[in-house]
Design a protein around this motif. Structure first.
Motif, PDB file in Angstrom:
ATOM      1  N   PHE A 135       0.829  -1.211   0.000  1.00 40.10           N
ATOM      2  CA  PHE A 135       0.000   0.000   0.000  1.00 40.10           C
ATOM      3  C   PHE A 135       0.861   1.257   0.000  1.00 40.10           C
ATOM      4  CE2 PHE A 135      -2.294   3.348   2.291  1.00 40.10           C
ATOM      5  CZ  PHE A 135      -3.546   3.346   1.672  1.00 40.10           C
ATOM      6  N   MET A 136       1.902   1.266   0.854  1.00 40.89           N
ATOM      7  CA  MET A 136       2.760   2.446   1.015  1.00 40.89           C
ATOM      8  C   MET A 136       3.965   2.451   0.085  1.00 40.89           C
ATOM      9  SD  MET A 136       1.749   4.729   3.150  1.00 40.89           S
ATOM     10  CE  MET A 136       3.309   5.618   3.254  1.00 40.89           C
ATOM     11  N   MET A 145       9.226  -1.731  -2.385  1.00 41.24           N
ATOM     12  CA  MET A 145       8.372  -2.830  -2.849  1.00 41.24           C
ATOM     13  C   MET A 145       8.236  -2.861  -4.359  1.00 41.24           C
ATOM     14  SD  MET A 145       7.519  -4.701  -0.332  1.00 41.24           S
ATOM     15  CE  MET A 145       6.139  -5.683  -0.932  1.00 41.24           C
ATOM     16  N   SER A 146       8.330  -1.705  -5.001  1.00 38.82           N
ATOM     17  CA  SER A 146       8.178  -1.679  -6.461  1.00 38.82           C
ATOM     18  C   SER A 146       9.258  -2.495  -7.164  1.00 38.82           C
ATOM     19  CB  SER A 146       8.199  -0.235  -6.976  1.00 38.82           C
ATOM     20  OG  SER A 146       9.490   0.329  -6.878  1.00 38.82           O
ATOM     21  N   ASN A 147      10.377  -2.720  -6.477  1.00 42.08           N
ATOM     22  CA  ASN A 147      11.483  -3.472  -7.080  1.00 42.08           C
ATOM     23  C   ASN A 147      11.304  -4.979  -7.006  1.00 42.08           C
ATOM     24  OD1 ASN A 147      13.050  -1.188  -7.798  1.00 42.08           O
ATOM     25  ND2 ASN A 147      13.798  -1.014  -5.706  1.00 42.08           N
ATOM     26  N   ILE A 148      10.398  -5.452  -6.143  1.00 39.79           N
ATOM     27  CA  ILE A 148      10.286  -6.902  -5.943  1.00 39.79           C
ATOM     28  C   ILE A 148       8.880  -7.443  -6.169  1.00 39.79           C
ATOM     29  CG2 ILE A 148      12.240  -7.026  -4.349  1.00 39.79           C
ATOM     30  CD1 ILE A 148      10.229  -7.100  -2.035  1.00 39.79           C
ATOM     31  N   LEU A 149       7.867  -6.574  -6.235  1.00 37.89           N
ATOM     32  CA  LEU A 149       6.500  -7.076  -6.408  1.00 37.89           C
ATOM     33  C   LEU A 149       6.281  -7.560  -7.838  1.00 37.89           C
ATOM     34  CD1 LEU A 149       3.587  -7.137  -4.906  1.00 37.89           C
ATOM     35  CD2 LEU A 149       3.080  -5.296  -6.518  1.00 37.89           C
ATOM     36  N   ILE A 150       5.779  -8.770  -7.976  1.00 35.93           N
ATOM     37  CA  ILE A 150       5.346  -9.290  -9.285  1.00 35.93           C
ATOM     38  C   ILE A 150       3.908  -8.862  -9.527  1.00 35.93           C
ATOM     39  CG2 ILE A 150       4.942 -11.353 -10.682  1.00 35.93           C
ATOM     40  CD1 ILE A 150       7.057 -12.767  -8.873  1.00 35.93           C
ATOM     41  N   GLU A 151       3.037  -9.188  -8.555  1.00 36.31           N
ATOM     42  CA  GLU A 151       1.639  -8.787  -8.618  1.00 36.31           C
ATOM     43  C   GLU A 151       1.025  -8.874  -7.230  1.00 36.31           C
ATOM     44  OE1 GLU A 151      -0.592 -11.352 -11.205  1.00 36.31           O
ATOM     45  OE2 GLU A 151       0.262 -13.196 -10.363  1.00 36.31           O
ATOM     46  N   ALA A 152      -0.039  -8.141  -7.051  1.00 37.82           N
ATOM     47  CA  ALA A 152      -0.742  -8.123  -5.770  1.00 37.82           C
ATOM     48  C   ALA A 152      -2.191  -8.521  -6.005  1.00 37.82           C
ATOM     49  CB  ALA A 152      -0.675  -6.729  -5.150  1.00 37.82           C
ATOM     50  N   ARG A 153      -2.718  -9.322  -5.100  1.00 40.35           N
ATOM     51  CA  ARG A 153      -4.134  -9.672  -5.152  1.00 40.35           C
ATOM     52  C   ARG A 153      -4.885  -8.645  -4.318  1.00 40.35           C
ATOM     53  NH1 ARG A 153      -6.971 -15.350  -3.245  1.00 40.35           N
ATOM     54  NH2 ARG A 153      -8.764 -15.258  -4.667  1.00 40.35           N
ATOM     55  N   VAL A 154      -5.766  -7.915  -4.959  1.00 41.77           N
ATOM     56  CA  VAL A 154      -6.387  -6.743  -4.347  1.00 41.77           C
ATOM     57  C   VAL A 154      -7.899  -6.929  -4.249  1.00 41.77           C
ATOM     58  CG1 VAL A 154      -6.789  -4.263  -4.571  1.00 41.77           C
ATOM     59  CG2 VAL A 154      -4.564  -5.234  -5.201  1.00 41.77           C
ATOM     60  N   LEU A 155      -8.441  -6.620  -3.073  1.00 39.70           N
ATOM     61  CA  LEU A 155      -9.887  -6.530  -2.898  1.00 39.70           C
ATOM     62  C   LEU A 155     -10.269  -5.065  -3.051  1.00 39.70           C
ATOM     63  CD1 LEU A 155     -12.622  -7.835  -2.187  1.00 39.70           C
ATOM     64  CD2 LEU A 155     -12.102  -7.390   0.229  1.00 39.70           C
ATOM     65  N   PHE A 156     -11.027  -4.759  -4.100  1.00 39.88           N
ATOM     66  CA  PHE A 156     -11.449  -3.398  -4.356  1.00 39.88           C
ATOM     67  C   PHE A 156     -12.748  -3.097  -3.610  1.00 39.88           C
ATOM     68  CE2 PHE A 156      -8.643  -4.233  -7.971  1.00 39.88           C
ATOM     69  CZ  PHE A 156      -7.856  -3.078  -7.957  1.00 39.88           C
ATOM     70  N   ASN A 166       2.645  -5.418 -11.345  1.00 39.45           N
ATOM     71  CA  ASN A 166       3.490  -4.335 -10.834  1.00 39.45           C
ATOM     72  C   ASN A 166       3.254  -3.024 -11.580  1.00 39.45           C
ATOM     73  OD1 ASN A 166       5.902  -2.567 -10.667  1.00 39.45           O
ATOM     74  ND2 ASN A 166       6.766  -4.193  -9.432  1.00 39.45           N
ATOM     75  N   GLU A 167       3.244  -3.100 -12.889  1.00 40.34           N
ATOM     76  CA  GLU A 167       3.108  -1.886 -13.695  1.00 40.34           C
ATOM     77  C   GLU A 167       1.796  -1.158 -13.400  1.00 40.34           C
ATOM     78  OE1 GLU A 167       2.795  -0.714 -18.428  1.00 40.34           O
ATOM     79  OE2 GLU A 167       3.978  -2.468 -17.825  1.00 40.34           O
ATOM     80  N   ASP A 168       0.735  -1.911 -13.167  1.00 42.47           N
ATOM     81  CA  ASP A 168      -0.579  -1.306 -12.933  1.00 42.47           C
ATOM     82  C   ASP A 168      -0.777  -0.847 -11.486  1.00 42.47           C
ATOM     83  OD1 ASP A 168      -1.372  -1.610 -15.566  1.00 42.47           O
ATOM     84  OD2 ASP A 168      -2.205  -3.610 -15.225  1.00 42.47           O
ATOM     85  N   MET A 169       0.233  -1.051 -10.631  1.00 42.20           N
ATOM     86  CA  MET A 169       0.134  -0.576  -9.245  1.00 42.20           C
ATOM     87  C   MET A 169       0.484   0.912  -9.130  1.00 42.20           C
ATOM     88  SD  MET A 169      -0.971  -2.857  -7.159  1.00 42.20           S
ATOM     89  CE  MET A 169      -0.440  -2.197  -5.588  1.00 42.20           C
ATOM     90  N   ASN A 170       1.028   1.483 -10.207  1.00 39.34           N
ATOM     91  CA  ASN A 170       1.352   2.914 -10.239  1.00 39.34           C
ATOM     92  C   ASN A 170       2.221   3.336  -9.049  1.00 39.34           C
ATOM     93  OD1 ASN A 170      -0.307   3.049 -12.513  1.00 39.34           O
ATOM     94  ND2 ASN A 170      -2.098   3.674 -11.319  1.00 39.34           N
ATOM     95  N   PHE A 171       3.279   2.586  -8.819  1.00 35.35           N
ATOM     96  CA  PHE A 171       4.164   2.892  -7.701  1.00 35.35           C
ATOM     97  C   PHE A 171       4.941   4.179  -7.940  1.00 35.35           C
ATOM     98  CE2 PHE A 171       4.285  -1.869  -6.888  1.00 35.35           C
ATOM     99  CZ  PHE A 171       3.683  -1.805  -5.632  1.00 35.35           C
ATOM    100  N   SER A 172       5.114   4.947  -6.863  1.00 31.68           N
ATOM    101  CA  SER A 172       6.079   6.038  -6.826  1.00 31.68           C
ATOM    102  C   SER A 172       6.535   6.141  -5.372  1.00 31.68           C
ATOM    103  CB  SER A 172       5.477   7.351  -7.339  1.00 31.68           C
ATOM    104  OG  SER A 172       4.363   7.731  -6.561  1.00 31.68           O
ATOM    105  N   TYR A 173       7.266   7.196  -5.039  1.00 31.35           N
ATOM    106  CA  TYR A 173       7.836   7.298  -3.700  1.00 31.35           C
ATOM    107  C   TYR A 173       6.745   7.219  -2.624  1.00 31.35           C
ATOM    108  CZ  TYR A 173      10.117   9.378   0.394  1.00 31.35           C
ATOM    109  OH  TYR A 173      10.592   9.620   1.656  1.00 31.35           O
ATOM    110  N   ARG A 174       6.752   6.141  -1.847  1.00 35.61           N
ATOM    111  CA  ARG A 174       5.833   5.882  -0.732  1.00 35.61           C
ATOM    112  C   ARG A 174       4.364   5.982  -1.156  1.00 35.61           C
ATOM    113  NH1 ARG A 174       9.987   4.383   0.022  1.00 35.61           N
ATOM    114  NH2 ARG A 174      11.484   4.858   1.659  1.00 35.61           N
ATOM    115  N   GLN A 179      -3.671   3.660  -2.627  1.00 32.25           N
ATOM    116  CA  GLN A 179      -3.976   4.845  -1.823  1.00 32.25           C
ATOM    117  C   GLN A 179      -5.056   5.693  -2.476  1.00 32.25           C
ATOM    118  OE1 GLN A 179      -0.456   6.964  -0.503  1.00 32.25           O
ATOM    119  NE2 GLN A 179       0.720   5.070  -0.453  1.00 32.25           N
ATOM    120  N   LYS A 180      -5.163   5.605  -3.800  1.00 34.23           N
ATOM    121  CA  LYS A 180      -6.172   6.387  -4.511  1.00 34.23           C
ATOM    122  C   LYS A 180      -7.485   5.616  -4.643  1.00 34.23           C
ATOM    123  CE  LYS A 180      -2.552   8.679  -7.222  1.00 34.23           C
ATOM    124  NZ  LYS A 180      -1.432   7.936  -6.617  1.00 34.23           N
TER     125      LYS A 180
END
Length: 302
Positions: A135-136, A145-156, A166-174, A179-180
């Motif tokens: 999440f953070m 986490m952006s360097n090691i996550l393959i994919e996350a199972r998410v409950l929307f 990973n690409e669709d998680m829209n990671f940036s600094y923290r 979060q959105k």
């Protein structure tokens, strides 16, 4: 609320408590009651919980170990869902991990280091859960986490349970997509790589030792309070401004690390918020730098 509690209990979603003090579930030991506190019994219990919450149009939020939260003294409206021991499975297949969102991040890093798997050395000493780390986009020592996550199972929020790459998680600094969109990471697949067990353990222990020496974990706290306003560092700016030791009520800026606010004597959320505002005003006035919080501020009104 009583009717919703009865419905949750009838469906056997897990632990359900009314008016649970969240000070019992945050590392700051601060926070008023949740109208309804739920600790689901596995992913199925979590999905059923979300169905009932949606049906009743109930405000909600999810927490892990409460290591990055400042909860209002008046508590939280609606439901608080805690991902705990019942969503903390771990499977190791070669260099790939599949781990529950409620799994302790520190524990995971320790176990993996002893397996001779590299990739989580940066996590040595980072509190919280795997779900919270996703999440953070938790990180330290040049990795996250952006360097090691393959994919996350998410409950929307609408009840969808999907794997997000990973690409669709829209990671940036923290920051991450969750979060959105307010999604809950219930599982994560992480990519490790084989390494030298002795070197991995030594590096991780070094990170842990550094944190023990430079950060005030002898008092209840929530880790770093402010995001680093790059290229500056929050702790250095706070120290430069002479704010270490500044105290309001039972809360104090640590004498050891400027970016930590510690609970030295039954602090209230209002005490911490007053310090946060004082730091923001001081740093803006002196250095023309905006200090944004890394900790999440949870207010009564959802």
């Amino acid at each position: 609320m009583k009717e919703i509690i009865n419905e949750l209990e009838k469906e056997n979603v897990g632990k359900v408590v009314g008016k649970e003090p969240l000070s019992k579930h945050t590392t700051w030991k601060i926070g008023g009651p949740a109208d309804i506190f739920i600790e689901p019994d596995g992913i199925d219990g979590l999905v059923k919980t979300m169905e009932i919450i949606n049906k009743n149009n109930l405000p909600w939020r999810a927490i892990g170990r409460g290591s990055n939260l400042l909860v209002d003294d008046d508590g939280v409206e609606g439901a608080v869902i805690k991902l705990g021991q019942n969503i903390s499975h771990l499977e190791i297949e070669g260099e790939t991990l599949r781990v529950g969102g409620g799994y302790s991040f520190i524990k995971l890093a320790t176990i993996i280091s002893k397996e001779g798997l590299s990739g989580l050395e940066f996590a040595g000493g980072i509190p919280g859960t795997v779900g919270g780390a996703v999440f953070m986009n938790a990180g330290a020592h040049g990795s996250d986490m952006s360097n090691i996550l393959i994919e996350a199972r998410v409950l929307f929020p609408d009840g969808r349970l999907e794997w997000v790459n990973n690409e669709d998680m829209n990671f940036s600094y923290r920051t991450s997509r969750l979060q959105k969109e307010k999604g809950i990471c219930v599982e994560a697949k992480l990519q490790m790589k084989q390494g030298d067990k002795k070197s991995i353990v030594e590096e991780m222990q070094g990170h842990k030792s550094y944190r023990r020496e430079t950060q005030p974990w002898n008092y209840p706290c929530a880790g770093s309070v402010f995001r680093n306003p790059l290229p500056d560092h929050a702790g250095a700016l706070i120290e430069k401004a002479g704010l270490k030791g500044y105290q309001v009520g039972g809360a104090q800026i640590s004498e050891l690390h400027g970016n930590f606010i510690v609970n030295v004597n039954e602090a209230k959320a209002a005490d911490v918020l007053a310090i946060i505002k004082h730091v923001q005003d001081t740093i803006r006035d002196r250095y023309q730098v905006d200090m944004n919080t890394e900790v999440e501020l949870v207010k009564r009104q959802a």
